[in-house]
Each structure stands twice: as structure tokens, then as C-alpha cells.
Design a protein around this motif. Structure first.
Motif, PDB file in Angstrom:
ATOM      1  N   SER A   1      35.164-103.133  89.127  1.00 49.31           N
ATOM      2  CA  SER A   1      34.973-103.822  90.402  1.00 49.31           C
ATOM      3  C   SER A   1      34.923-102.798  91.538  1.00 49.31           C
ATOM      4  N   TYR A   2      33.924-102.916  92.399  1.00 52.14           N
ATOM      5  CA  TYR A   2      33.781-102.028  93.557  1.00 52.14           C
ATOM      6  C   TYR A   2      33.643-102.869  94.830  1.00 52.14           C
ATOM      7  N   THR A   3      34.180-102.341  95.900  1.00 52.39           N
ATOM      8  CA  THR A   3      33.881-102.883  97.229  1.00 52.39           C
ATOM      9  C   THR A   3      32.950-101.880  97.897  1.00 52.39           C
ATOM     10  N   ILE A   4      31.753-102.322  98.254  1.00 51.38           N
ATOM     11  CA  ILE A   4      30.775-101.423  98.884  1.00 51.38           C
ATOM     12  C   ILE A   4      30.326-102.046 100.205  1.00 51.38           C
ATOM     13  N   LEU A   5      30.809-101.488 101.306  1.00 54.91           N
ATOM     14  CA  LEU A   5      30.503-101.996 102.642  1.00 54.91           C
ATOM     15  C   LEU A   5      29.422-101.141 103.286  1.00 54.91           C
ATOM     16  N   PHE A   6      28.432-101.777 103.889  1.00 59.40           N
ATOM     17  CA  PHE A   6      27.422-101.055 104.659  1.00 59.40           C
ATOM     18  C   PHE A   6      28.055-100.686 105.998  1.00 59.40           C
ATOM     19  N   ASN A   7      27.858 -99.458 106.450  1.00 55.05           N
ATOM     20  CA  ASN A   7      28.562 -99.023 107.671  1.00 55.05           C
ATOM     21  C   ASN A   7      27.892 -99.541 108.947  1.00 55.05           C
TER      22      ASN A   7
ATOM     23  N   GLY B   1      36.387-107.595 119.084  1.00 57.84           N
ATOM     24  CA  GLY B   1      35.105-107.176 119.644  1.00 57.84           C
ATOM     25  C   GLY B   1      33.990-108.171 119.389  1.00 57.84           C
ATOM     26  N   PRO B   2      32.776-107.771 119.734  1.00 62.28           N
ATOM     27  CA  PRO B   2      31.644-108.712 119.712  1.00 62.28           C
ATOM     28  C   PRO B   2      30.944-108.955 118.367  1.00 62.28           C
ATOM     29  N   PRO B   3      31.239-108.243 117.288  1.00 62.89           N
ATOM     30  CA  PRO B   3      30.517-108.548 116.032  1.00 62.89           C
ATOM     31  C   PRO B   3      30.663-110.020 115.638  1.00 62.89           C
ATOM     32  N   VAL B   4      29.632-110.541 114.991  1.00 60.78           N
ATOM     33  CA  VAL B   4      29.595-111.987 114.725  1.00 60.78           C
ATOM     34  C   VAL B   4      29.971-112.351 113.292  1.00 60.78           C
ATOM     35  N   ARG B   5      30.157-111.371 112.444  1.00 62.74           N
ATOM     36  CA  ARG B   5      30.515-111.681 111.049  1.00 62.74           C
ATOM     37  C   ARG B   5      31.161-110.448 110.429  1.00 62.74           C
ATOM     38  N   ALA B   6      31.499-110.526 109.149  1.00 62.08           N
ATOM     39  CA  ALA B   6      32.071-109.368 108.447  1.00 62.08           C
ATOM     40  C   ALA B   6      30.974-108.344 108.157  1.00 62.08           C
ATOM     41  N   LEU B   7      31.386-107.125 107.832  1.00 63.28           N
ATOM     42  CA  LEU B   7      30.412-106.087 107.478  1.00 63.28           C
ATOM     43  C   LEU B   7      29.596-106.513 106.254  1.00 63.28           C
TER      44      LEU B   7
END
Ligand code: FES
Length: 313
Positions: free
Chosen positions: A189-195, A251-257
Motif C-alpha cells: 500500500s502506498y500513499t502518493i500525493l500530487f504536490n 486556507g483557500p484550497p477547495v479539496r484534498a490534495l
């Protein structure tokens, strides 16, 4: 004389064609309403399938009303009386027969409709192509070899930088935050988040000290790995903040990464397609999130806001 050209007598009834407006359709707003519905369908293809569905329903209704208006004269016209065939014209040998005549109003009616269809096609077809074609050609998948699984120790984060498309070069350099979560049901299992920040797209940074950089040669390109121990991720542009699973915390982001799919091929970690998530529940291998189609920063993927975009209540 029998050889003379015999013509039927013209009656006053035949002069109705002299009025060029006699057969023109009455002015109506339905073509504009129909065009608006088509625009809604196209916008919906990008923003929301619900908007497209509403646009289709409106287009059918407005199209029906438009056709009804255009054909009103035809439907209201009285039954034509039986026509007595005029006496045949006798033509002298070698003389051409008189060409069939069309009233000018018919020509204008056809030309107006034809011109409208051509303009509509010129405007609609390219937009439709750009909107619909991606659904058939598929999303671009990075399909990147990130190197052996051993480069990603369990429970540790790596800032991983890679070239998504070696043929296009450095303009396709991307960064992902990768953590190996261990085995889940005997599957790695990996967690891979786009920066990429999901506010306006600035590069987010891990909130923790970076370690020493390591270069790894893979079957596709050179991958850069930097170990880190972040407490979360932050965006320097407008103060957006995310927790360790990529959930927005400030802050202003509208969702998770956004996240990447992945696969294991011959002991190496391969990057798959990008997808969007609204919120992640749980952590690591136990994290659960609804997966949405990859979309641009600033776009809500769930809730009422997904239908109102770009209006943000
Ligand atoms: S772009 Fe990241 S907070 Fe605005």
C-alpha cells in the motif's frame, strides 16, 4: 391559332407569392433558448453531468417549441382545394419549355435556415470536439517507473521528482509525496500525493526538514528522491495547508490534495493516473476516499459547490 403558345389565365389568387414575407416564419425566441440549452450541455460536459442532463432536457423542449413555431403556418393552412390542371402548353418545335418558377419567399426561407445551420455547425462542432474528444481518447497517464520498492521504506515519506514524459523533457517534471504504508491484505500500500496545490496550482511543500537527495536510474528516466518527515503540507502562495493525508486544514484550497494510482511491476513502483479526492478518512493503508475524475485546481468535486462552480457560496 393552334401553334400559338397557349397560357392559362392568370387569376388574382396567384399573386399571394408576390409578398416576400408571406412564407417567412414568425419572429421567435426559441432559437436563442435552444442555443442557450446547447451551451449548457457543452459547459456541463466539462463541469457536471447534471448540467448536461438539464441542458439536454431544455434543448428538447426548446427545439420542439421552435419547430412548432416554424411550422405553425403550415399546420394552420386550410386544405388545398383540388387543382384543375392547366391546359398543356404547346411548344413549337425547337423552342425550350418555360423553366419551373420558385417564389422568392421560398428561397429566402431556405437560405435563412441553411445559413443558420452552417453558422451553428461552425460554432458548435469545434467546441463539441474539444469538449467530448478527451472522453474518448482518455486522460493522459504518466505511466512512470519510480524505481525499486526498496527505495521507499515503510512509514517514511519521499519527495519524488520525475519526468512524466521523457520525450517532452523538463516541462513535464512533476513532484509527488510518496509514503509506503506496508502491506494491506498482503498487497503493498502506498500513499502518493500530487504536490500541486488544489487552490490555484502552486507547488506545495512538506512541513519538515528535507534530507539528502538521491538520484535513481529507472527504466524510463532519472528519479530524484528526498527523504522528509513532514507534519503536513503547505502552500506558499496563499497559505493553503493540508494534513499528512492531504486533507485541507486551512486556507483557500477547495479539496484534498490529488492522488496518483500506482502498480507494482517486477518489484518496481509505477505511477498511474491522477485522480481527485474531496476528503480522506483514516490514515495510511486504512485511508478511505471517494475517487473523482482528475480535475483542475479550484474545482469542487463534491457537494452543492460542484454544480455551482465557478460560483463559490
Ligand atoms: S495556490 Fe495554494 S493556497 Fe493558493
Amino acid at each position: 391559332m393552334a401553334d400559338e403558345l397557349e397560357r392559362p389565365e392568370e387569376s388574382s389568387e396567384t399573386h399571394e407569392h408576390d409578398d416576400p414575407g408571406a412564407h417567412l416564419p414568425p419572429p421567435t425566441i426559441w432559437p436563442f433558448a435552444f442555443a442557450g440549452a446547447v451551451a449548457l450541455i457543452l459547459v456541463g460536459l466539462i463541469v457536471s453531468t447534471w448540467a448536461s442532463a438539464i441542458g439536454i432536457v431544455l434543448a428538447v423542449i426548446f427545439g420542439f417549441l421552435w419547430i412548432r413555431d416554424v411550422t405553425r403556418d403550415v399546420r394552420a393552412a386550410p386544405e388545398p382545394e383540388p387543382v384543375v390542371a392547366p391546359p398543356a402548353l404547346t411548344v413549337e418545335e425547337g423552342e425550350l419549355s418555360e423553366p419551373e418558377r420558385y417564389p422568392r419567399s421560398k428561397f429566402l426561407e431556405g437560405a435563412t435556415l441553411g445559413l443558420g445551420a452552417v453558422i451553428g455547425g461552425i460554432v458548435t462542432v469545434p467546441v463539441l470536439g474539444f469538449a467530448v474528444a478527451p472522453a474518448f481518447v482518455g486522460q493522459e497517464s504518466p505511466d512512470v517507473d519510480l524505481g525499486p520498492m526498496d527505495n521507499y521504506p515503510e512509514g517514511e515519506w519521499r519527495i519524488t521528482t520525475f519526468t512524466a514524459d521523457p520525450e517532452k523533457g523538463d516541462v513535464t517534471r512533476r513532484t509527488a509525496f510518496i509514503r509506503y504504508n506496508g502491506l494491506k491484505d498482503e498487497v503493498p500500500s502506498y500513499t502518493i500525493l500530487f504536490n500541486r496545490c488544489v487552490h490555484l496550482g502552486c507547488p506545495t511543500q512538506p512541513q519538515g526538514r528535507p534530507g539528502d537527495e538521491v538520484q535513481v536510474e529507472t527504466s524510463k528516466a532519472t528519479v530524484t528522491l528526498i527523504p522528509t518527515e513532514p507534519s503536513g503540507f503547505g502552500c506558499p502562495c496563499h497559505g493553503g495547508a493540508y494534513d499528512i493525508e492531504g486533507n485541507r486544514t486551512a486556507g483557500p484550497p477547495v479539496r484534498a490534495l490529488d492522488r496518483f494510482e500506482y502498480s507494482i511491476i517486477d518489484g518496481s513502483l509505477w505511477l498511474g493516473e491522477l485522480y481527485a479526492v474531496a476528503e480522506v478518512e483514516g490514515q495510511g493503508a486504512d485511508a478511505v476516499a471517494v475517487r473523482y475524475r482528475a480535475t483542475d485546481p479550484g474545482v469542487h468535486v463534491d457537494g452543492l459547490e460542484q454544480y455551482l462552480y465557478p460560483i463559490t457560496p
